[in-house]
Design a protein around this motif. Structure first.
Motif: not given
Length: 279
Positions: A12-22, A112-125
């Motif tokens: 099964i294809e699986v994608i992993y995505r990351y939400k940065y939060l305070p 419009m409503g937009i939910f944003c994620v990243s492909r990496t959890p390791c970006s210092p910025l």
């Protein structure tokens, strides 16, 4: 898992995505309540985001070539049919001005409503800009393609493209695909985000539920998270794990010793699972 955050697990294809939060009560609800925050594009920190550039010459001929667009713009701007007929030329000039000034586009993106994620959890910025200078956390979403379709459609993101030049819309003969694509185009300056986004055209900015059971995978605490907040985060994860009947892993990001990098010990993606000795 490859560098794109995509894996094949049990065929099964699986994608992993990351939400940065305070770290705050609202952010914790993504874990505790299973909710996501969709944001209006007008509230983004990039003033260019979702605001198309256009060909000025196309505005001059828009009334003759695209009466359908003029009618739609009038409706968006609150002009009644009677008002449009009564003051035909003034109405057209007002609509042309609204399109040229960006007000027409703003009237659309406000819904419009937009939910944003990243492909990496390791970006210092990303940790600095969106997770309160590394004092927040990242939620890891695991989206398996065998999940119920109606649930996937609510959360599956599309890739943002980064370019040097803003796409230009010809309002007289707009390409619907290109217009839609514009909402997934940003300046190269933002490429570090590795962003993907879920756009809702029928849900305004706000808080909406998602299936924690299907998609909540793990949580990564920032390198500078306060101890009291780490304990609170741990407690919320333990409660969610108990309710869902599955283990939600808690990890803590670390700084590499000899490089300007973030790594996450124990993470299944080897790109994120570095050690100080090989950095």
């Amino acid at each position: 898992m490859n560098k794109e955050g995509i894996a094949v697990e049990n065929d099964i294809e699986v994608i992993y995505r990351y939400k940065y939060l305070p770290f705050n009560e609202g952010s914790l609800k993504m874990i505790a309540d299973g909710t996501l925050k969709f944001t209006c594009p007008l509230d983004f920190n990039d003033p260019f985001d979702c605001m198309p550039a256009f060909d000025p010459k196309s505005i001059e001929s828009i009334c003759e070539i695209r009466p359908d667009l003029i009618k739609k713009a009038g409706k968006e701007l609150g002009y009644s049919p009677a008002k449009r007929i009564e003051n035909k030329w003034r109405f057209r000039n007002n609509v042309k001005t609204a399109i040229a000034s960006g007000e027409f586009v703003k009237s659309i993106v406000r819904r419009m409503g937009i939910f944003c994620v990243s492909r990496t959890p390791c970006s210092p910025l990303m940790w600095s800009h969106y997770a309160d200078s590394h004092k927040g956390f990242v939620v890891e979403l695991r989206i398996a393609m065998d999940s119920p379709r109606e649930l996937i459609q609510q959360i599956i993101p599309s890739r943002v493209e980064y370019k040097k030049i803003r796409p230009i819309i010809n309002w007289a003969t707009p390409d619907e695909y290109e217009l839609e694509k514009y909402f997934f185009t940003k300046s190269e300056d933002w490429s570090y985000e590795q962003e993907e986004r879920t756009i809702s055209l029928d849900r305004v900015a706000g808080i909406y539920p998602y299936s924690r059971n299907d998609f909540l995978c793990s949580v990564i605490a920032g390198t500078k998270i306060e101890e009291v907040n780490y304990e609170r985060l741990k407690n919320e994860i333990e409660k969610a794990s108990k309710v869902l009947g599955k283990k939600i892993q808690l990890r803590k990001a670390q700084l590499a010793r000899n490089a300007y990098k973030i790594f996450i010990p124990g993470h299944l993606n080897q790109d994120f699972n570095g050690s100080e000795s090989n950095e």
